[in-house]
Design a protein around this motif. Sequence first.
Motif, short mmCIF file in Angstrom:
data_model
loop_
_atom_site.label_atom_id
_atom_site.label_comp_id
_atom_site.label_asym_id
_atom_site.label_seq_id
_atom_site.Cartn_x
_atom_site.Cartn_y
_atom_site.Cartn_z
N ASP A 66 0.93 -1.29 0.51
CA ASP A 66 0.50 -0.17 0.17
C ASP A 66 1.05 1.22 -0.19
O ASP A 66 2.11 0.94 -0.11
CB ASP A 66 -1.08 0.35 0.90
N GLU A 67 0.17 2.07 -0.48
CA GLU A 67 0.89 3.67 -0.14
C GLU A 67 2.11 3.98 1.05
O GLU A 67 2.83 4.80 0.58
CB GLU A 67 -0.17 4.53 -0.60
N SER A 68 1.51 3.22 2.33
CA SER A 68 2.21 3.67 3.25
C SER A 68 3.65 2.10 3.12
O SER A 68 4.14 3.23 4.39
CB SER A 68 1.56 3.47 4.11
N GLY A 69 3.29 1.86 2.28
CA GLY A 69 4.48 0.56 2.12
C GLY A 69 4.14 -1.02 3.59
O GLY A 69 5.05 -1.47 3.00
N LYS A 70 3.48 -1.06 4.03
CA LYS A 70 2.54 -1.98 4.48
C LYS A 70 2.32 -2.93 3.79
O LYS A 70 2.46 -3.23 1.93
CB LYS A 70 1.22 -1.87 5.01
N LEU A 71 3.11 -4.10 3.98
CA LEU A 71 2.69 -5.62 2.58
C LEU A 71 1.74 -6.35 3.25
O LEU A 71 1.02 -6.61 3.90
CB LEU A 71 4.19 -6.63 2.97
N ASN A 72 1.21 -6.41 2.12
CA ASN A 72 -0.30 -7.77 1.75
C ASN A 72 0.59 -8.92 1.85
O ASN A 72 0.88 -8.33 0.83
CB ASN A 72 -1.11 -6.84 0.73
N LEU A 73 0.33 -9.28 2.21
CA LEU A 73 0.76 -11.05 2.06
C LEU A 73 0.22 -12.38 2.20
O LEU A 73 -0.97 -11.91 2.27
CB LEU A 73 2.32 -11.11 2.96
N SER A 74 0.87 -13.35 1.23
CA SER A 74 -0.10 -14.95 1.03
C SER A 74 0.98 -16.13 1.54
O SER A 74 2.28 -15.77 1.16
CB SER A 74 0.14 -14.63 -0.60
N LEU A 75 0.40 -16.77 1.46
CA LEU A 75 1.00 -18.00 2.22
C LEU A 75 0.90 -19.56 1.40
O LEU A 75 0.85 -20.23 1.17
CB LEU A 75 0.41 -18.27 3.87
#
Length: 128
Positions: A66-75
């Motif tokens: 996202d814009e703030s640099g937070k990661l959305n991840l998948s397993l």
Amino acid sequence: MKKQYRVGQHIKVRVTGIQPYGAFVETPDNTEGLIHISEIMDDYVHNLKKLLSQGQTVRAKIISIDESGKLNLSLKDNDYFRNYERKKEKRSVLDEIKETETYGFQTLKERLPYWVKQSKRQMQDETD
């Protein structure tokens, strides 16, 4: 200094918190992320705490940033969780009972010995 991450990259992350909707994680350089419950595996996940625990390190794939640099991840690409899913694909005795039983009233006393024998046989097959 924060590392540059890219979508599709596989990284190791440490679980910092678990909520009913997903697991909060952190990279070694303290970048925060979230593994949404729908990204654990393709099957329905009833209780995330049975699969992940706080402090656990897992290999996850970045699906977005996202814009703030937070990661959305998948397993979903993680071999451990893929193998866990395959184990669930093994049929249980209950599935077989549902398919083979004719509906109607039969006492438990009549059917229980058969079910116990069938369960023991399946448990023995799994340990071999």
